[in-house]
Design an enzyme around this catalytic site. Sequence first.
Site, short mmCIF file in Angstrom:
data_model
loop_
_atom_site.label_atom_id
_atom_site.label_comp_id
_atom_site.label_asym_id
_atom_site.label_seq_id
_atom_site.Cartn_x
_atom_site.Cartn_y
_atom_site.Cartn_z
N ASN A 226 -21.50 33.20 44.40
CA ASN A 226 -20.76 32.78 45.42
C ASN A 226 -20.14 33.84 46.37
O ASN A 226 -19.84 34.94 45.95
CB ASN A 226 -19.89 31.84 44.97
CG ASN A 226 -20.14 30.57 44.38
OD1 ASN A 226 -21.42 30.58 44.22
ND2 ASN A 226 -19.25 29.72 44.18
N ASP A 294 -21.92 28.33 39.84
CA ASP A 294 -22.29 27.22 39.21
C ASP A 294 -23.49 27.07 38.30
O ASP A 294 -23.69 26.56 37.39
CB ASP A 294 -22.33 25.79 40.24
CG ASP A 294 -21.32 25.61 40.95
OD1 ASP A 294 -20.05 25.26 40.35
OD2 ASP A 294 -21.19 25.54 42.08
N LYS A 355 -10.96 16.49 43.03
CA LYS A 355 -11.32 17.62 42.11
C LYS A 355 -10.07 17.55 41.22
O LYS A 355 -10.38 18.09 39.93
CB LYS A 355 -11.18 18.87 43.07
CG LYS A 355 -11.91 20.09 42.26
CD LYS A 355 -12.25 21.30 43.19
CE LYS A 355 -13.53 20.81 43.73
NZ LYS A 355 -14.21 21.87 44.76
O1 C5P Z 1 -16.09 22.86 41.41
P1 C5P Z 1 -15.48 24.00 42.10
O2 C5P Z 1 -16.12 25.09 41.98
O3 C5P Z 1 -15.26 23.48 43.54
O4 C5P Z 1 -14.02 24.12 41.51
C1 C5P Z 1 -13.39 25.36 41.89
C2 C5P Z 1 -12.35 25.48 41.17
O5 C5P Z 1 -12.75 25.35 39.68
C3 C5P Z 1 -11.63 26.81 41.05
O6 C5P Z 1 -10.36 26.85 40.56
C4 C5P Z 1 -12.56 27.87 40.29
O7 C5P Z 1 -12.01 28.86 39.90
C5 C5P Z 1 -12.87 26.88 39.16
N1 C5P Z 1 -14.20 26.85 38.41
C6 C5P Z 1 -14.17 27.31 37.13
N2 C5P Z 1 -15.52 27.46 36.65
C7 C5P Z 1 -16.53 26.99 37.23
C8 C5P Z 1 -16.50 26.67 38.32
C9 C5P Z 1 -15.20 26.41 39.09
O8 C5P Z 1 -13.10 27.82 36.60
N3 C5P Z 1 -17.80 27.02 36.70
#
Ligand code: C5P
Length: 421
Positions: A226, A294, A355
């Site tokens: 990312n 992801d 979220k």
């Molecule tokens: O699902 P998303 O990536 O939008 O979520 C963002 C939040 O989740 C952030 O705090 C990010 O550090 C955390 N996150 C995580 N592990 C993942 C994906 C996101 O800890 N695999």
Amino acid sequence: MAAKRILLIIGGGIAAYKAIELVRLLRKAGMTVRCVLTRAGEQFVTPLTLAALSENRVYTSLFDLKDEVEMGHIQLSREADLVVVAPATADLLAKMAGGIADDLATTLLLATDKPVLAAPAMNVRMWLHAATRRNVRALRGDGVTVMEPDEGEMACGEYGPGRLPEPEAIKRAIDEALSSPLPQEGDFSGQPDFAPANHRPLYGRRILVTAGPTHEPIDPVRYIANRSSGKQGFAIAAAAAAAGAEVLLVAGPVPLPTPPGVVRVDVETALEMAAEVQAGLPVDAAIMVAAVADWRAADTHRQKIKKDGSGAVPPLALAENPDILAGLAKSAERPPLLIGFAAETNDVIDHARAKLARKGCDWIVANDVSADPMGGETNRVHIVSQDGVDSWDRLPKQAVARKLMEKIADELDLRSPPDSD
Ligand code: C5P
């Protein structure tokens, strides 16, 4: 309000006589003062003078504290509200910077859990020497407030910076340290020489921060990632350390310097990040700023995937990475305060609310990325929690980090008040 307690460490130097006046000023202001004299300090002022003025016992050696029942050195180092070193000689500053504890004064300085203020006094060449500059920088980076010495003629006949600040100026610095302003912007961003860092609302708290992207290898030269500069996460780790927390920063691959006072563990992949987060528990608060990929490649090729010229693209199977934040929310060691970040381009608050529920965290710091803050220096954030939404103006990332630390400190104090010792 209880009288403020000062532990005054007096180093050896011709300026030690000014410590006597300082004790007088502090007593006049209603503060209690305990004096510790270094062996060199004893050559310049006597324990008797200090005992009379401070109306307290004066300590000179570790063996004064042999009777640990009466007052152990750990207790002596902790019962004050502020530890003041005046005069702080070049030797004392060097020992403090190096963590040397070979006498009572340096042992107390290493053992204390209270803010430390040092008022230097030494010959101008010693003050300007690269070694002293380095030590002062290190100390300021560690959160010690090191005053600038006065400039003028010295006892040795030379002229320049190195004179002990006047007792009134030290008293003002003490008042300031005790009134505890939050560290100001820039304290941790390349200007450690100006860090006041004497207010530690997160003292005694352990905070975990994830920052940066993760890189998921496809083969030895390619990866999935990312976009993330790591700047906001690093600013948060820096602000947490400046506010006195013990900080573990689990950082993805970013070329940023480690903020002063932060323990940093570098990782590459989401799986490594998840493992390091787990290893860092328990913590009082976790702030998950990392932009974790992801997905990862389901099979990592040991050798570089070659183009064969046929135009055929290699199959790329993906596997889902663990959601570190959501996993932490469900774990037995869930931090009392768990904070996630969200970058959104539209319907920022609605998405953040969703979220918050999905991840099971306490706050989502929703980041409006429609105006391109990726890698930028500012952020506009909304703190979304069960209690509502706290929207802040667009601010430099360091300011966002500082404001967040104030909010976190208040929240943690509310949930579990800090020890009142
Ligand atoms: O699902 P998303 O990536 O939008 O979520 C963002 C939040 O989740 C952030 O705090 C990010 O550090 C955390 N996150 C995580 N592990 C993942 C994906 C996101 O800890 N695999």
